[in-house]
Design an enzyme around this catalytic site. Structure first.
Site, PDB file in Angstrom:
ATOM      1  N   ASP A   1      43.489  33.222  42.790  1.00  0.00           N
ATOM      2  CA  ASP A   1      44.017  33.573  41.480  1.00  0.00           C
ATOM      3  C   ASP A   1      43.917  35.089  41.332  1.00  0.00           C
ATOM      4  O   ASP A   1      42.954  35.703  41.799  1.00  0.00           O
ATOM      5  CB  ASP A   1      43.179  32.936  40.373  1.00  0.00           C
ATOM      6  CG  ASP A   1      43.496  31.467  40.149  1.00  0.00           C
ATOM      7  OD1 ASP A   1      44.137  30.855  41.016  1.00  0.00           O
ATOM      8  OD2 ASP A   1      43.082  30.941  39.098  1.00  0.00           O
TER       9      ASP A   1
ATOM     10  N   HIS B   1      40.924  30.348  48.898  1.00  0.00           N
ATOM     11  CA  HIS B   1      41.396  29.168  49.620  1.00  0.00           C
ATOM     12  C   HIS B   1      42.309  29.566  50.775  1.00  0.00           C
ATOM     13  O   HIS B   1      42.782  30.697  50.846  1.00  0.00           O
ATOM     14  CB  HIS B   1      42.131  28.234  48.655  1.00  0.00           C
ATOM     15  CG  HIS B   1      41.243  27.623  47.613  1.00  0.00           C
ATOM     16  ND1 HIS B   1      41.087  26.264  47.464  1.00  0.00           N
ATOM     17  CD2 HIS B   1      40.440  28.184  46.670  1.00  0.00           C
ATOM     18  CE1 HIS B   1      40.247  26.007  46.472  1.00  0.00           C
ATOM     19  NE2 HIS B   1      39.842  27.167  45.973  1.00  0.00           N
TER      20      HIS B   1
ATOM     21  N   SER C   1      37.037  41.241  43.250  1.00  0.00           N
ATOM     22  CA  SER C   1      37.420  41.969  44.442  1.00  0.00           C
ATOM     23  C   SER C   1      38.875  41.723  44.798  1.00  0.00           C
ATOM     24  O   SER C   1      39.699  41.445  43.938  1.00  0.00           O
ATOM     25  CB  SER C   1      36.511  41.623  45.616  1.00  0.00           C
ATOM     26  OG  SER C   1      36.533  42.697  46.528  1.00  0.00           O
TER      27      SER C   1
END
Length: 281
Positions: free
Chosen positions: A88, A145, A248
């Site tokens: 995201d 992911h 990050s």
């Protein structure tokens, strides 16, 4: 040079990161509840997506920050040939790697070899490949992911600075992503190698993986390579691979021909599992 950029050079990065690492794991209720509610309020965090929607139920701030989502909160694109977002966040930049050079921001670029710890051989497959850089802000889900199915071949912990990766720093600090502390994850996919780079940031450059647990810190003083050859660590597309303890950036490198990217605009919001491109054929 603005004062904010000057501070990026002047601040004691690792001391501050160690301090925040401790502070975000302090379980004292008044402290951790104040931190959590401040972030939820200021960044409008959507707690309805979380597996535990009560922000004050988390043991400490870092548990909240790395919170798990409900199983139905994110879905992988239904097309098995789709390249999906690993995180995201917002697209920082994306596009073609031109003769080994990756675009960072206006008047700023770095090389694939620099990003991978100075390894020209490892960078060779990506000489004219594709890249996607995703910036995670404090409001985002901070687990990363898999963009494609892959078998882990090697990780490389590259030492460096811990500059902010916020847009103002990316625009001003030359070769920022190739200078920050980072974990380079090399995978072998069905159609060739690909790389997912976890770039650390100021105020806890901390990375944990599903196969090795906490990897950063400790911070590195020299490049640390770890081979996973023969261990058969294969992760499916969309499977969780790692997490950031604080915000990050994730950078994907793909060889030429592995996937064509969809039109992706800088600052475009993306979510885990969302289609970013498509494998040809």
């Amino acid at each position: 040079m603005t004062f904010k950029v000057f501070l990026q050079y002047a601040l004691p990065h690792r001391f501050l990161s160690r301090l925040v690492y401790w502070a975000t794991r302090w379980t004292f209720a008044l402290w951790k509840n104040w931190l959590i509610t401040t972030i939820v309020r200021n960044y409008q965090v959507n707690m309805a997506e979380a597996a535990q929607p009560d922000p004050l139920a988390y043991q400490h701030f870092n548990a909240f920050f790395t919170r798990k989502l409900r199983p139905d909160a994110r879905r992988a694109d239904a097309d098995p040939a789709a390249l999906v977002s690993p995180a995201d966040g917002r697209i920082s930049q994306s596009g073609a790697i031109v003769e080994g050079r990756i675009f960072q921001a206006k008047r700023q670029e770095y090389t694939a070899a620099e990003l991978l710890g100075g390894d020209e051989a490892a960078a060779a497959p990506f000489h004219n490949g594709r890249f996607v850089t995703v910036y995670l802000s404090p409001r985002d889900y901070h687990r990363v992911h898999m963009p494609l199915q892959g078998t882990l071949r090697e990780t490389v912990h590259v030492p460096g600075r811990i500059f902010s990766v916020a847009p103002f720093a990316v625009a001003a600090i030359p070769r920022l992503f190739a200078r920050n502390e980072r974990l380079v994850c090399h995978f072998d996919g069905e159609h060739g190698p690909f790389v997912v780079v976890m770039v650390g940031a100021i105020l806890v450059s901390s990375v944990a993986t599903v196969w090795d647990g906490l990897v950063i810190p400790p911070y590195a003083s020299s490049i640390r390579r770890k081979s996973f050859a023969g261990q058969n660590i294969t992760l499916e597309r969309f499977a969780e691979m790692a997490r950031f303890n604080m915000g990050s950036t994730v950078i994907m490198l793909l060889p030429e021909g592995m996937a064509e990217l969809d039109p992706l605009a800088p600052q475009q919001a993306v979510q885990v599992g969302q289609r970013l491109g498509h494998r040809p054929g």
